[in-house]
Write a protein that holds these residues in place. Structure first.
Motif, PDB file in Angstrom:
ATOM      1  N   ALA A   1      18.227   5.339 -59.430  1.00  0.00           N
ATOM      2  CA  ALA A   1      17.636   4.638 -58.288  1.00  0.00           C
ATOM      3  C   ALA A   1      17.853   3.138 -58.367  1.00  0.00           C
ATOM      4  O   ALA A   1      17.987   2.466 -57.345  1.00  0.00           O
ATOM      5  CB  ALA A   1      16.143   4.945 -58.200  1.00  0.00           C
TER       6      ALA A   1
ATOM      7  N   ASP B   1      20.625  -0.615 -55.707  1.00  0.00           N
ATOM      8  CA  ASP B   1      19.789   0.580 -55.576  1.00  0.00           C
ATOM      9  C   ASP B   1      20.614   1.741 -55.040  1.00  0.00           C
ATOM     10  O   ASP B   1      21.529   1.551 -54.233  1.00  0.00           O
ATOM     11  CB  ASP B   1      18.629   0.319 -54.611  1.00  0.00           C
ATOM     12  N   PHE B   2      20.299   2.938 -55.498  1.00  0.00           N
ATOM     13  CA  PHE B   2      20.843   4.191 -54.976  1.00  0.00           C
ATOM     14  C   PHE B   2      22.366   4.205 -54.887  1.00  0.00           C
ATOM     15  O   PHE B   2      22.944   4.505 -53.833  1.00  0.00           O
ATOM     16  CB  PHE B   2      20.233   4.491 -53.600  1.00  0.00           C
TER      17      PHE B   2
ATOM     18  N   ASP C   1      24.858  11.093 -56.870  1.00  0.00           N
ATOM     19  CA  ASP C   1      23.971   9.936 -56.869  1.00  0.00           C
ATOM     20  C   ASP C   1      23.828   9.372 -58.273  1.00  0.00           C
ATOM     21  O   ASP C   1      23.729  10.108 -59.259  1.00  0.00           O
ATOM     22  CB  ASP C   1      22.574  10.313 -56.365  1.00  0.00           C
TER      23      ASP C   1
END
Length: 240
Positions: A160, A130-131, A157
Motif C-alpha cells: 500500500a 501508494d498502491f 499489486d
C-alpha cells in the motif's frame, strides 16, 4: 511519441492498461520545453531534458555494441542478444499543478525462450508512492503497428505504501506469456502508482522490440533489430 499530460478522461480505459488505448497526437515534450512551473495545471509528467538514467538501475548491464542501441524520446533500447532486449527510461518528473511530486526511473527487460516471452523490471522513485501496480500484455504486431492483445498478464499489486528512494522490482515470476500463431509479436509492461494525497494514477509503459518467427506454428522467436519497434513504443501520463 511521448508524453505529457493531461487531464482526467484522456481516453485511457484503465490505469492498468494505458498502453491499450494510447491517446493520439499528444506531441513530444520535455521538461525544458514545458510551460513555466507556476502555470502548470492538473496532473502531468515530462521527460528529463538532460536524458539522464538512474545508475542504480543500469550499473551492472553489459556494454552493447553501438549497433545494438536505439534511443527514442523516452529512453534507449539495448539489444544484447537474439533473446534479450532492455529499455532504460530517462528520468521522468511528475507534477500536480505547480508542485513537483517526484522523479522516477524505470528499467525493463524482455527475454525469449522458445515461444515464451518473460519480463523483468525495476523502478526507482524518489518520493513515497501508494498502491503501485504492474500490468502487461503480449501483442500481435509488427514494427510500426499497434496490433491486438494475444494474452494479458495478471495485474499485480505492490504494498500500500512504498518509501521514496527504494528500488521496486517486479514480483518474481510476474508474467511469462506464450504465442506460436503469429509471425510477429511484442510484449508491453506498465507500472502505475498513486501519489499520496492526490487522485488518479500516474503510469509509465514500454513495449519490447518486435520478436519474429520465420514459420508457423512457431517453435521459437528472436528479436528483430533494435529499432524494430511497434507503434507507440513507450509513454507516460496520468489517468483518473
Amino acid at each position: 511519441m511521448a508524453v505529457i499530460v493531461l487531464a482526467a478522461g484522456a481516453g485511457l480505459t484503465s490505469p492498468h492498461a494505458a498502453f491499450a488505448a494510447p491517446t493520439p497526437a499528444r506531441g513530444a515534450q520535455n521538461c525544458a520545453s514545458a510551460p513555466p512551473q507556476s502555470k502548470r495545471v492538473g496532473a502531468w509528467m515530462c521527460v528529463d531534458a538532460s536524458h539522464k538514467v538512474d545508475p542504480k538501475l543500469t550499473a551492472n548491464r553489459p556494454a552493447p555494441l553501438a549497433t545494438t542501441t536505439y534511443c527514442i524520446t523516452e529512453g534507449c533500447y539495448y539489444r544484447y542478444s537474439d533473446t534479450w532486449v532492455q529499455f532504460a527510461g530517462y528520468g521522468l518528473y511528475y507534477f500536480y499543478g505547480d508542485e513537483q511530486l517526484g522523479e522516477m526511473f524505470h528499467n525493463f527487460n524482455w527475454y525469449l525462450n522458445g515461444t515464451n516471452t518473460t519480463q523483468t523490471a525495476a523502478v526507482d522513485i524518489d518520493h513515497e508512492v501508494d498502491f503501485p501496480e504492474w500490468s502487461g500484455s503480449l501483442f500481435n504486431g509488427a514494427a510500426g503497428v499497434n496490433g491486438s492483445v494475444i494474452h494479458d498478464c495478471t495485474t499485480t499489486d505492490g504494498p500500500a505504501e512504498v518509501p521514496g528512494g527504494v528500488t521496486q522490482y517486479q514480483p518474481p515470476g510476474f508474467c511469462t506469456l506464450s504465442d506460436n500463431r503469429n509471425y510477429d509479436h511484442n510484449m508491453v509492461l506498465q507500472y502505475s502508482w498513486q501519489a499520496p494525497d492526490t487522485s488518479g494514477y500516474y503510469w509509465v509503459y514500454a513495449k519490447s522490440v518486435v520478436a519474429h518467427s520465420g514459420s508457423l506454428p512457431a517453435t521459437s522467436y528472436i528479436f528483430n533489430g533494435v529499432s524494430s519497434l511497434p507503434a507507440n513504443p513507450a509513454s507516460q501520463g496520468w489517468d483518473a
